[in-house]
Write a protein that holds these residues in place. Sequence first.
Motif, PDB file in Angstrom:
ATOM      1  N   GLN A  64       0.844  -1.209   0.000  1.00  0.00           N
ATOM      2  CA  GLN A  64       0.000   0.000   0.000  1.00  0.00           C
ATOM      3  C   GLN A  64       0.874   1.252   0.000  1.00  0.00           C
ATOM      4  OE1 GLN A  64      -3.565   0.291   0.034  1.00  0.00           O
ATOM      5  NE2 GLN A  64      -3.048   2.406  -0.385  1.00  0.00           N
ATOM      6  N   CYS A  65       1.951   1.228   0.774  1.00  0.00           N
ATOM      7  CA  CYS A  65       2.893   2.359   0.761  1.00  0.00           C
ATOM      8  C   CYS A  65       3.473   2.557  -0.634  1.00  0.00           C
ATOM      9  CB  CYS A  65       4.024   2.126   1.757  1.00  0.00           C
ATOM     10  SG  CYS A  65       3.557   2.226   3.485  1.00  0.00           S
ATOM     11  N   GLN A  66       3.919   1.468  -1.248  1.00  0.00           N
ATOM     12  CA  GLN A  66       4.485   1.547  -2.600  1.00  0.00           C
ATOM     13  C   GLN A  66       3.471   2.104  -3.591  1.00  0.00           C
ATOM     14  OE1 GLN A  66       5.650  -2.616  -2.972  1.00  0.00           O
ATOM     15  NE2 GLN A  66       7.806  -1.997  -3.015  1.00  0.00           N
ATOM     16  N   GLN A  67       2.251   1.580  -3.527  1.00  0.00           N
ATOM     17  CA  GLN A  67       1.221   2.011  -4.468  1.00  0.00           C
ATOM     18  C   GLN A  67       0.897   3.488  -4.285  1.00  0.00           C
ATOM     19  OE1 GLN A  67      -2.903   1.535  -3.743  1.00  0.00           O
ATOM     20  NE2 GLN A  67      -3.235   0.533  -5.715  1.00  0.00           N
ATOM     21  N   THR A  68       0.745   3.929  -3.046  1.00  0.00           N
ATOM     22  CA  THR A  68       0.399   5.328  -2.789  1.00  0.00           C
ATOM     23  C   THR A  68       1.505   6.257  -3.278  1.00  0.00           C
ATOM     24  OG1 THR A  68      -0.936   4.680  -0.875  1.00  0.00           O
ATOM     25  CG2 THR A  68      -0.237   6.987  -0.992  1.00  0.00           C
ATOM     26  N   LEU A  69       2.751   5.920  -2.990  1.00  0.00           N
ATOM     27  CA  LEU A  69       3.859   6.753  -3.470  1.00  0.00           C
ATOM     28  C   LEU A  69       3.913   6.788  -4.989  1.00  0.00           C
ATOM     29  CD1 LEU A  69       6.670   5.821  -0.918  1.00  0.00           C
ATOM     30  CD2 LEU A  69       5.409   7.979  -1.098  1.00  0.00           C
ATOM     31  N   GLU A  70       3.690   5.659  -5.615  1.00  0.00           N
ATOM     32  CA  GLU A  70       3.703   5.613  -7.078  1.00  0.00           C
ATOM     33  C   GLU A  70       2.566   6.440  -7.660  1.00  0.00           C
ATOM     34  OE1 GLU A  70       3.021   2.142 -10.261  1.00  0.00           O
ATOM     35  OE2 GLU A  70       4.728   1.842  -8.913  1.00  0.00           O
ATOM     36  N   ARG A  71       1.392   6.350  -7.054  1.00  0.00           N
ATOM     37  CA  ARG A  71       0.254   7.138  -7.545  1.00  0.00           C
ATOM     38  C   ARG A  71       0.470   8.627  -7.317  1.00  0.00           C
ATOM     39  NH1 ARG A  71      -5.003   5.705  -5.389  1.00  0.00           N
ATOM     40  NH2 ARG A  71      -5.805   6.747  -7.238  1.00  0.00           N
ATOM     41  N   LEU A  72       1.118   8.993  -6.209  1.00  0.00           N
ATOM     42  CA  LEU A  72       1.411  10.406  -5.967  1.00  0.00           C
ATOM     43  C   LEU A  72       2.399  10.954  -6.995  1.00  0.00           C
ATOM     44  CD1 LEU A  72       1.616  10.511  -2.072  1.00  0.00           C
ATOM     45  CD2 LEU A  72      -0.084  11.654  -3.518  1.00  0.00           C
ATOM     46  N   ARG A  73       3.237  10.073  -7.506  1.00  0.00           N
ATOM     47  CA  ARG A  73       4.208  10.482  -8.544  1.00  0.00           C
ATOM     48  C   ARG A  73       3.609  10.450  -9.945  1.00  0.00           C
ATOM     49  NH1 ARG A  73       8.150   6.595  -5.719  1.00  0.00           N
ATOM     50  NH2 ARG A  73       9.099   7.938  -4.173  1.00  0.00           N
ATOM     51  N   GLY A  74       2.321  10.072 -10.032  1.00  0.00           N
ATOM     52  CA  GLY A  74       1.650  10.095 -11.345  1.00  0.00           C
ATOM     53  C   GLY A  74       1.529   8.742 -11.999  1.00  0.00           C
ATOM     54  N   GLY A  75       1.963   7.685 -11.365  1.00  0.00           N
ATOM     55  CA  GLY A  75       1.856   6.345 -11.957  1.00  0.00           C
ATOM     56  C   GLY A  75       0.600   5.641 -11.475  1.00  0.00           C
ATOM     57  N   GLY A  76       0.243   4.565 -12.180  1.00  0.00           N
ATOM     58  CA  GLY A  76      -0.877   3.733 -11.764  1.00  0.00           C
ATOM     59  C   GLY A  76      -2.233   4.404 -11.902  1.00  0.00           C
ATOM     60  N   LEU A  77      -2.360   5.313 -12.839  1.00  0.00           N
ATOM     61  CA  LEU A  77      -3.643   5.999 -13.032  1.00  0.00           C
ATOM     62  C   LEU A  77      -4.616   5.089 -13.769  1.00  0.00           C
ATOM     63  CD1 LEU A  77      -2.319   9.519 -14.006  1.00  0.00           C
ATOM     64  CD2 LEU A  77      -3.156   8.764 -11.779  1.00  0.00           C
ATOM     65  N   ASP A  78      -5.904   5.405 -13.663  1.00  0.00           N
ATOM     66  CA  ASP A  78      -6.941   4.567 -14.257  1.00  0.00           C
ATOM     67  C   ASP A  78      -6.861   4.496 -15.773  1.00  0.00           C
ATOM     68  OD1 ASP A  78      -8.074   3.854 -11.881  1.00  0.00           O
ATOM     69  OD2 ASP A  78      -9.497   5.502 -11.864  1.00  0.00           O
ATOM     70  N   ASP A  79      -6.352   5.530 -16.421  1.00  0.00           N
ATOM     71  CA  ASP A  79      -6.313   5.505 -17.878  1.00  0.00           C
ATOM     72  C   ASP A  79      -5.165   4.658 -18.412  1.00  0.00           C
ATOM     73  OD1 ASP A  79      -4.427   7.238 -16.935  1.00  0.00           O
ATOM     74  OD2 ASP A  79      -4.875   8.845 -18.348  1.00  0.00           O
ATOM     75  N   GLU A  80      -4.329   4.113 -17.522  1.00  0.00           N
ATOM     76  CA  GLU A  80      -3.258   3.227 -17.937  1.00  0.00           C
ATOM     77  C   GLU A  80      -3.796   1.807 -18.075  1.00  0.00           C
ATOM     78  OE1 GLU A  80      -0.158   3.364 -15.084  1.00  0.00           O
ATOM     79  OE2 GLU A  80       0.408   5.408 -15.552  1.00  0.00           O
ATOM     80  N   SER A  81      -3.210   1.018 -18.942  1.00  0.00           N
ATOM     81  CA  SER A  81      -3.621  -0.383 -19.107  1.00  0.00           C
ATOM     82  C   SER A  81      -2.761  -1.285 -18.299  1.00  0.00           C
ATOM     83  CB  SER A  81      -3.533  -0.806 -20.556  1.00  0.00           C
ATOM     84  OG  SER A  81      -4.270   0.058 -21.360  1.00  0.00           O
TER      85      SER A  81
END
Length: 159
Positions: free
Chosen positions: A142-159
């Motif tokens: 969860q920490c990894q995912q949150t940091l990655e999403r804060l940096r702009g990765g893992g957005l819904d428009d990505e496949s």
Amino acid sequence: MKRPDARVERVLATLAILIIGLISLANVVVRYVTDASFAFTEEFSVFLLVLLTFAGASVALRRHRHIRIGLLERALPPAARRVLILFQGLCGLIVLGLIAWFGARLAWQEYQWETLSPGLGLPQWWYLVWLPLLAALMFWRQCQQTLERLRGGGLDDES
């Protein structure tokens, strides 16, 4: 940068499903041949299914595959989106932290009380110790995912 692929959780999940399949198959064959079944299959299968669930959830968390409604995220400006992502991440961390904390307390109590499982008479803490361990792994993911999403990765428009 390539993100970690949750290898530990994938190996645990693979082993769990493989063992469930093998002991279930062996139980069916033995029951067909001898009209009796193994006593341990249900207890082990339930334990392994819980292990499989937590390990699979951890892999899904790391790969951004948990269900999420991104309508609000996409509608917000970047600063507000970051606040929302941080709020979502903190809520997940609180829940996983509570599961790990109370799971560890429960496993410790079962160890101290020397409680045995009802089916096979094995120490109950053998089964319960996996709950806080896998919740802690999910906490890390969860920490990894949150940091990655804060940096702009893992957005819904990505496949």
